[in-house]
Design a protein around this motif. Structure first.
Motif, PDB file in Angstrom:
ATOM      1  N   ALA A  66      35.437   8.456  32.729  1.00 47.42           N
ATOM      2  CA  ALA A  66      36.540   7.784  33.405  1.00 47.42           C
ATOM      3  C   ALA A  66      37.143   8.660  34.496  1.00 47.42           C
ATOM      4  O   ALA A  66      37.422   8.190  35.610  1.00 47.42           O
ATOM      5  N   VAL A  67      37.327   9.947  34.192  1.00 48.23           N
ATOM      6  CA  VAL A  67      37.938  10.847  35.168  1.00 48.23           C
ATOM      7  C   VAL A  67      36.987  11.123  36.332  1.00 48.23           C
ATOM      8  O   VAL A  67      37.401  11.158  37.493  1.00 48.23           O
ATOM      9  N   VAL A  68      35.696  11.301  36.038  1.00 48.01           N
ATOM     10  CA  VAL A  68      34.721  11.497  37.116  1.00 48.01           C
ATOM     11  C   VAL A  68      34.684  10.272  38.024  1.00 48.01           C
ATOM     12  O   VAL A  68      34.669  10.400  39.256  1.00 48.01           O
ATOM     13  N   ALA A  69      34.692   9.094  37.429  1.00 48.53           N
ATOM     14  CA  ALA A  69      34.648   7.854  38.215  1.00 48.53           C
ATOM     15  C   ALA A  69      35.852   7.727  39.142  1.00 48.53           C
ATOM     16  O   ALA A  69      35.732   7.214  40.263  1.00 48.53           O
ATOM     17  N   ALA A  70      37.005   8.217  38.682  1.00 49.49           N
ATOM     18  CA  ALA A  70      38.222   8.109  39.490  1.00 49.49           C
ATOM     19  C   ALA A  70      38.322   9.206  40.546  1.00 49.49           C
ATOM     20  O   ALA A  70      39.230   9.176  41.383  1.00 49.49           O
ATOM     21  N   ASN A  71      37.394  10.166  40.523  1.00 49.67           N
ATOM     22  CA  ASN A  71      37.501  11.318  41.424  1.00 49.67           C
ATOM     23  C   ASN A  71      36.191  11.642  42.132  1.00 49.67           C
ATOM     24  O   ASN A  71      35.908  12.813  42.400  1.00 49.67           O
ATOM     25  N   THR A  72      35.397  10.628  42.441  1.00 52.26           N
ATOM     26  CA  THR A  72      34.109  10.894  43.080  1.00 52.26           C
ATOM     27  C   THR A  72      34.269  11.611  44.418  1.00 52.26           C
ATOM     28  O   THR A  72      33.547  12.565  44.718  1.00 52.26           O
ATOM     29  N   THR A 115      47.833  15.013  39.110  1.00 54.07           N
ATOM     30  CA  THR A 115      47.060  14.101  39.949  1.00 54.07           C
ATOM     31  C   THR A 115      45.639  14.052  39.397  1.00 54.07           C
ATOM     32  O   THR A 115      45.220  14.961  38.684  1.00 54.07           O
ATOM     33  N   PRO A 116      44.877  13.005  39.723  1.00 57.67           N
ATOM     34  CA  PRO A 116      43.485  12.961  39.246  1.00 57.67           C
ATOM     35  C   PRO A 116      42.665  14.181  39.633  1.00 57.67           C
ATOM     36  O   PRO A 116      41.816  14.629  38.869  1.00 57.67           O
ATOM     37  N   LEU A 117      42.946  14.757  40.796  1.00 55.47           N
ATOM     38  CA  LEU A 117      42.206  15.943  41.241  1.00 55.47           C
ATOM     39  C   LEU A 117      42.455  17.124  40.296  1.00 55.47           C
ATOM     40  O   LEU A 117      41.562  17.954  40.091  1.00 55.47           O
ATOM     41  N   ALA A 118      43.635  17.196  39.712  1.00 55.69           N
ATOM     42  CA  ALA A 118      43.959  18.297  38.805  1.00 55.69           C
ATOM     43  C   ALA A 118      43.136  18.252  37.528  1.00 55.69           C
ATOM     44  O   ALA A 118      43.064  19.244  36.797  1.00 55.69           O
ATOM     45  N   PHE A 163      29.511   9.141  38.331  1.00 58.89           N
ATOM     46  CA  PHE A 163      29.602   9.463  39.755  1.00 58.89           C
ATOM     47  C   PHE A 163      28.843   8.442  40.597  1.00 58.89           C
ATOM     48  O   PHE A 163      29.297   8.057  41.679  1.00 58.89           O
ATOM     49  N   LEU A 164      27.705   7.972  40.089  1.00 57.66           N
ATOM     50  CA  LEU A 164      26.860   7.040  40.845  1.00 57.66           C
ATOM     51  C   LEU A 164      27.383   5.603  40.783  1.00 57.66           C
ATOM     52  O   LEU A 164      27.285   4.865  41.764  1.00 57.66           O
ATOM     53  N   VAL A 165      27.907   5.214  39.617  1.00 57.06           N
ATOM     54  CA  VAL A 165      28.429   3.846  39.464  1.00 57.06           C
ATOM     55  C   VAL A 165      29.851   3.900  38.900  1.00 57.06           C
ATOM     56  O   VAL A 165      30.105   3.506  37.758  1.00 57.06           O
ATOM     57  N   PRO A 166      30.809   4.385  39.674  1.00 58.29           N
ATOM     58  CA  PRO A 166      32.173   4.619  39.159  1.00 58.29           C
ATOM     59  C   PRO A 166      32.901   3.355  38.729  1.00 58.29           C
ATOM     60  O   PRO A 166      33.749   3.405  37.828  1.00 58.29           O
ATOM     61  N   LEU A 222      35.363  15.275  43.866  1.00 55.03           N
ATOM     62  CA  LEU A 222      34.277  16.116  43.364  1.00 55.03           C
ATOM     63  C   LEU A 222      33.368  16.579  44.490  1.00 55.03           C
ATOM     64  O   LEU A 222      32.884  17.718  44.483  1.00 55.03           O
ATOM     65  N   ILE A 223      33.139  15.716  45.458  1.00 58.64           N
ATOM     66  CA  ILE A 223      32.291  16.087  46.595  1.00 58.64           C
ATOM     67  C   ILE A 223      32.950  17.216  47.386  1.00 58.64           C
ATOM     68  O   ILE A 223      32.303  18.172  47.806  1.00 58.64           O
ATOM     69  N   GLN A 224      34.269  17.109  47.579  1.00 56.62           N
ATOM     70  CA  GLN A 224      34.981  18.086  48.405  1.00 56.62           C
ATOM     71  C   GLN A 224      35.246  19.396  47.666  1.00 56.62           C
ATOM     72  O   GLN A 224      35.170  20.470  48.253  1.00 56.62           O
ATOM     73  N   ALA A 225      35.568  19.308  46.367  1.00 55.20           N
ATOM     74  CA  ALA A 225      36.043  20.499  45.657  1.00 55.20           C
ATOM     75  C   ALA A 225      35.188  20.878  44.455  1.00 55.20           C
ATOM     76  O   ALA A 225      35.562  21.770  43.704  1.00 55.20           O
ATOM     77  N   GLY A 226      34.064  20.216  44.280  1.00 50.96           N
ATOM     78  CA  GLY A 226      33.268  20.448  43.084  1.00 50.96           C
ATOM     79  C   GLY A 226      32.772  21.871  42.955  1.00 50.96           C
ATOM     80  O   GLY A 226      32.881  22.482  41.890  1.00 50.96           O
ATOM     81  N   LEU A 227      32.224  22.465  44.050  1.00 49.91           N
ATOM     82  CA  LEU A 227      31.613  23.786  43.979  1.00 49.91           C
ATOM     83  C   LEU A 227      32.647  24.869  43.682  1.00 49.91           C
ATOM     84  O   LEU A 227      32.464  25.679  42.774  1.00 49.91           O
ATOM     85  N   ILE A 228      33.740  24.900  44.424  1.00 46.97           N
ATOM     86  CA  ILE A 228      34.752  25.929  44.215  1.00 46.97           C
ATOM     87  C   ILE A 228      35.402  25.774  42.844  1.00 46.97           C
ATOM     88  O   ILE A 228      35.738  26.757  42.184  1.00 46.97           O
ATOM     89  N   SER A 229      35.554  24.536  42.377  1.00 49.29           N
ATOM     90  CA  SER A 229      36.119  24.305  41.045  1.00 49.29           C
ATOM     91  C   SER A 229      35.186  24.817  39.968  1.00 49.29           C
ATOM     92  O   SER A 229      35.621  25.414  38.975  1.00 49.29           O
TER      93      SER A 229
END
Length: 322
Positions: A209-215, A278-281, A27-30, A218-225
């Motif tokens: 890899a997936v976290v890096a592509a969806n930083t 999609t990556p978000l999925a 997340f910090l260095v995607p 994750l900020i927008q939907a991380g909590l509800i997910s």
């Protein structure tokens, strides 16, 4: 090889912490991890090859000798988890990509980490391994069919493409590993020490890899997910146990079915979501990889301190070790 064995033991023991550390780093260095996305299917194939190399013919003996717990576990696996995911997605009003991703997480087979959790929980290990193996082999049909039924309203589902990918990255590597273990036992024995470490590294690479592509996602939907994944996991563990209890299965089998139903192959969920949605999925499966390896040990530790009655021990536990 001693140092590899110690490193494998360390990686298995602290897998949940390694997952969290890898996710934070990505997340910090995607930019470092984004190129790995092109190799996600290959990495997942490596993990499943390692799983196949741990299998023995006795792992499938339960299907013939004790079909009820196996069939009950498989039915629970492919009904409780996908339909619970569907209900949670509606109740939380998840965005289409996240809703489809949660249903995808619920539709994949059981994960290999569940076998370790069942062992620690003093559950029926042969039943756990058989359920993982059988659900994996059923996945090419069950997973696309469930997604088409439940997630098609949110995102398009291509049954044939998904079937083909699951066969390529899951079924073929598992069968290859099984054949290596059967016909090349010396090769399997030499690699058995390193394969757990290789599998852990492959899973960490996939998740990073997936976290890096969806930083941003994750900020927008991380909590509800995360809330959705926690609810989904808790429902699977509880309802799996209740289903086994309803059929009056012994305590060891109730523990095994509960953990098998509740813990999914999140790596497959990540790979399928990345390739077909999609990556978000992929976010629910990414979060599940961490959370399942936190909730699983907690439940296993709780059960490990509660002794089983003598008749609850599976007669196949000793046979598999031979």
């Amino acid at each position: 090889m001693k140092w590899i064995e110690r490193l494998s033991s360390f990686a298995g023991k602290y897998f949940a912490l390694l997952v969290i550390a890898a996710a934070i780093t990505a997340f910090l260095v995607p930019e470092i991890f984004i190129p790995i996305n092109a190799y996600v299917p290959i990495l997942l194939g490596v993990v499943m090859l390692g799983m196949g190399m741990t299998l023995k013919p006795v792992d499938f003996k339960l299907v013939a000798t004790r079909p009820l717990p196996v069939l009950l576990g498989l039915v629970a696996q492919f009904t409780i988890m996908p339909f619970t995911a569907f209900i949670i997605a509606y109740l939380l009003q998840l965005p289409p990509e996240l809703a489809a991703g949660l249903v995808l997480l619920g539709s994949v087979p059981g994960g290999t980490a569940s076998n370790v959790m069942v062992y620690l929980a003093k559950g029926d290990l042969p039943l756990s391994i058989t359920m993982t193996s059988m659900s994996t082999l059923l996945a090419p049909i069950a997973t696309p069919a469930l997604l088409y039924l439940l997630a098609g309203q949110w995102l398009p589902v291509n049954f044939v493409d998904m079937f083909t990918m699951i066969v390529q990255v899951i079924v073929i590597p598992v069968i290859a590993g099984l054949l290596i273990n059967r016909f090349l036992p010396k090769v399997a024995a030499k690699t058995s020490v390193a394969m757990p470490l290789v599998s852990v590294l492959a899973i960490l690479a996939i998740l990073s890899a997936v976290v890096a592509a969806n930083t941003g996602s994750l900020i927008q939907a991380g909590l509800i997910s995360f809330v959705a994944v926690m609810l989904h996991n808790a429902a699977g563990l509880a309802l799996g146990f209740i289903a086994a209890l309803a059929f009056r299965l012994p305590a060891s089998q109730r523990r095994a079915i509960s953990i098998e139903v509740g813990m999914q192959n999140s790596g497959l969920g990540v790979a399928l979501a990345t390739a077909h949605f999609t990556p978000l999925a992929a976010i629910p499966s990414v979060l599940a990889a961490a959370w399942h390896n936190i909730s699983g040990p907690i439940l296993a530790t709780y059960w490990s301190k509660r002794p089983l009655p003598p008749e609850a021990t599976s007669p196949l536990n000793k046979k598999r070790a031979s």
